[in-house]
Design a protein around this motif. Structure first.
Motif, mmCIF file in Angstrom:
data_model
loop_
_atom_site.group_PDB
_atom_site.id
_atom_site.type_symbol
_atom_site.label_atom_id
_atom_site.label_comp_id
_atom_site.label_asym_id
_atom_site.label_seq_id
_atom_site.Cartn_x
_atom_site.Cartn_y
_atom_site.Cartn_z
ATOM 1 N N ALA A 171 -1.985 -4.119 2.430
ATOM 2 C CA ALA A 171 -3.432 -4.021 2.603
ATOM 3 C C ALA A 171 -4.108 -5.175 1.868
ATOM 4 N N ARG A 203 4.153 -1.421 4.303
ATOM 5 C CA ARG A 203 2.731 -1.520 4.673
ATOM 6 C C ARG A 203 1.983 -2.264 3.579
ATOM 7 N N ASP A 239 0.814 -1.213 0.000
ATOM 8 C CA ASP A 239 0.000 0.000 0.000
ATOM 9 C C ASP A 239 0.850 1.268 0.000
ATOM 10 N N HIS A 240 1.888 1.311 0.803
ATOM 11 C CA HIS A 240 2.776 2.470 0.898
ATOM 12 C C HIS A 240 4.107 2.166 0.207
ATOM 13 N N TYR A 276 -5.125 2.585 1.341
ATOM 14 C CA TYR A 276 -4.981 3.709 2.266
ATOM 15 C C TYR A 276 -4.178 4.806 1.573
ATOM 16 N N ALA A 304 -10.486 3.736 8.284
ATOM 17 C CA ALA A 304 -9.234 3.489 7.554
ATOM 18 C C ALA A 304 -8.320 2.504 8.269
ATOM 19 N N LEU A 305 -8.450 2.397 9.584
ATOM 20 C CA LEU A 305 -7.579 1.523 10.374
ATOM 21 C C LEU A 305 -8.440 0.626 11.246
ATOM 22 N N SER A 363 -7.182 -3.772 7.875
ATOM 23 C CA SER A 363 -7.303 -2.843 6.762
ATOM 24 C C SER A 363 -5.939 -2.312 6.332
ATOM 25 N N LEU A 364 -4.980 -2.318 7.244
ATOM 26 C CA LEU A 364 -3.616 -1.904 6.933
ATOM 27 C C LEU A 364 -2.668 -2.618 7.892
ATOM 28 N N GLU A 401 -2.030 -1.627 11.848
ATOM 29 C CA GLU A 401 -2.046 -0.178 12.030
ATOM 30 C C GLU A 401 -3.223 0.243 12.902
#
Length: 415
Positions: A330, A328, A203-204, A336, A234-235, A247-248, A307
């Motif tokens: 997901a 990270r 994701d990141h 995210y 989101a988390l 979710s993360l 997260e």
């Protein structure tokens, strides 16, 4: 009882032939087709079914091969089939999986330390690559970029800032290789699949965190609630019927030792399930520090944490430099960050393997022909393999074998 007349037998026997044929095909086809399909289910075999739909849900290719060995023994002579079974059984015993104990503690505390995930050689290669790019490290000295409140216990000496280094996946070879390998590492894949689900995605953009003695830490952040105590979509973390959802998910690869009292990553265990916001005094480390935990780790360990679990960092107190590589991930349909849009950096995509490229897919549903990377057995070896979830009875293949051979690798659809 009177014997059946000759003309009656002539009518009955042909009528039975279709039924006999169906029974024969039903016994023969599932195993014959199964021999031509390699369904690499890895640590989550319940997510894959066989080509004909007659294979048992919940069994990997290796397990299905073991179950049909007795039937193959009657069909074949010699030691060939037994040799293949012995190979499949040996691979099955080596197949890594997230243990029930690990699932329990991740669900309980919101994080997990995997000891010795990387070899000393892998750690050395990653550190050598960082040394080669040390001139690119940026220290957060601007007050607007600092991660702690001024004069708080997490601020360190108030001078040294956290040091960040990005772009590792796009470095020239061989410096990019240690970091690209982490996208589909055989020892880490079972955890990524279990904690993010099949089709998990990066994701990141990953980066390296470096701290020297006196460097500031990081105020507590993350969690399933906003600072106002509202639901934070989101988390989130859930566990439903034994299936974990994050979710993360963060994956922190330890490239240096973190001894007791050294500082670095800290976590507030269990907060992935909290129902009230974290007190402000704890966010900045001014009070309640006894509830914070700094895991003791060695270089080569990997820390997975949701997260949704509140976490941060203590100032660095040791003489040696702290180094971690932070990724990270997901679930397949969750995003995210937005680094993937409109595309990941082109230099980062050049030279990726099919396994690594599958992890960089944008968010979309697994059933839409998404390439899925998972641990599997091909040619008697264990390694990351890619298959696609497609329409029923559709079979795709990848030519990338863990053993390096060029024979096509056929993959069954996901159920």
């Amino acid at each position: 009882m009177r014997p059946i007349a000759r003309h009656a037998r002539q009518k009955v026997i042909p009528a039975c032939l279709p039924l006999v044929a169906v029974v024969a095909i039903a016994r023969f086809l599932p195993w014959t087709l199964g021999d031509r399909l390699h369904c690499s289910t890895g640590s989550a075999p319940h997510l894959c079914v066989g080509f004909s739909g007659l294979c048992h849900r919940g069994l990997s290719h290796v397990a299905r091969r073991a179950r049909r060995t007795s039937w193959q023994g009657r069909r074949q002579t010699g030691s060939g089939s037994m040799a293949r079974f012995a190979t499949a059984a040996a691979v099955a015993e080596q197949m890594p999986a997230m243990s029930e104990e690990e699932k329990f503690f991740f669900d309980l505390e919101g994080f997990l330390v995997v000891r010795g995930a990387l070899t000393p050689e892998e750690v050395a290669a990653a550190n050598a690559a960082i040394d080669a790019h040390a001139g690119e490290i940026k220290e957060r000295q601007d007050p607007e970029l600092r991660n702690t409140a001024k004069d708080s216990p997490l601020a360190g000496d108030g001078v040294g800032g956290r040091r960040d280094l990005g772009g590792m996946l796009g470095w020239q070879k061989p410096h990019c290789d240690p970091f690209r390998a982490l996208l589909a590492h055989p020892k880490l894949l079972p955890y990524l699949v279990e904690l993010c689900g099949p089709g998990f995605r990066m994701d990141h953009l990953p980066f390296v965190i470096s701290q020297r003695r006196g460097s500031e830490g990081f105020s507590l952040h993350g969690g399933p609630l906003t600072t106002a105590g509202r639901f934070n979509p989101a988390l989130q973390y859930r566990c439903v019927n034994g299936q974990i959802y994050n979710s993360l998910l963060a994956m922190s690869v330890q490239l240096s030792d973190h001894n007791a009292g050294d500082g670095g990553f800290c976590v507030l265990p269990g907060t992935h399930k909290m129902n009230f916001p974290v007190p402000d005094a704890l966010v900045h480390g001014r009070n309640f520090q006894e509830h914070l935990l700094q895991p003791v780790t060695k270089a080569g360990d990997v820390v997975f944490f949701s997260e949704a679990t509140v976490h941060g960092a203590f100032p660095w107190n040791a003489d040696h430099e702290r180094r971690i590589a932070l990724y990270r991930f997901a679930p397949a349909i969750v995003a995210y960050g937005r680094s993937y849009s409109p595309s990941w950096p082109l230099e980062m995509l050049e030279g990726l393997t099919a396994n690594q490229r599958a992890v960089l897919e944008p968010p979309y549903a697994e059933r839409l022909d998404r390439p899925v990377v998972r641990l599997g057995e091909v040619c008697g070896q264990l390694g990351p393999q890619v298959f696609r979830c497609a329409a029923p009875f559709k079979c795709t293949f990848s030519s990338e074998h863990s053993c390096g051979c060029e024979k096509p690798l056929y993959m069954a659809r996901c159920g």
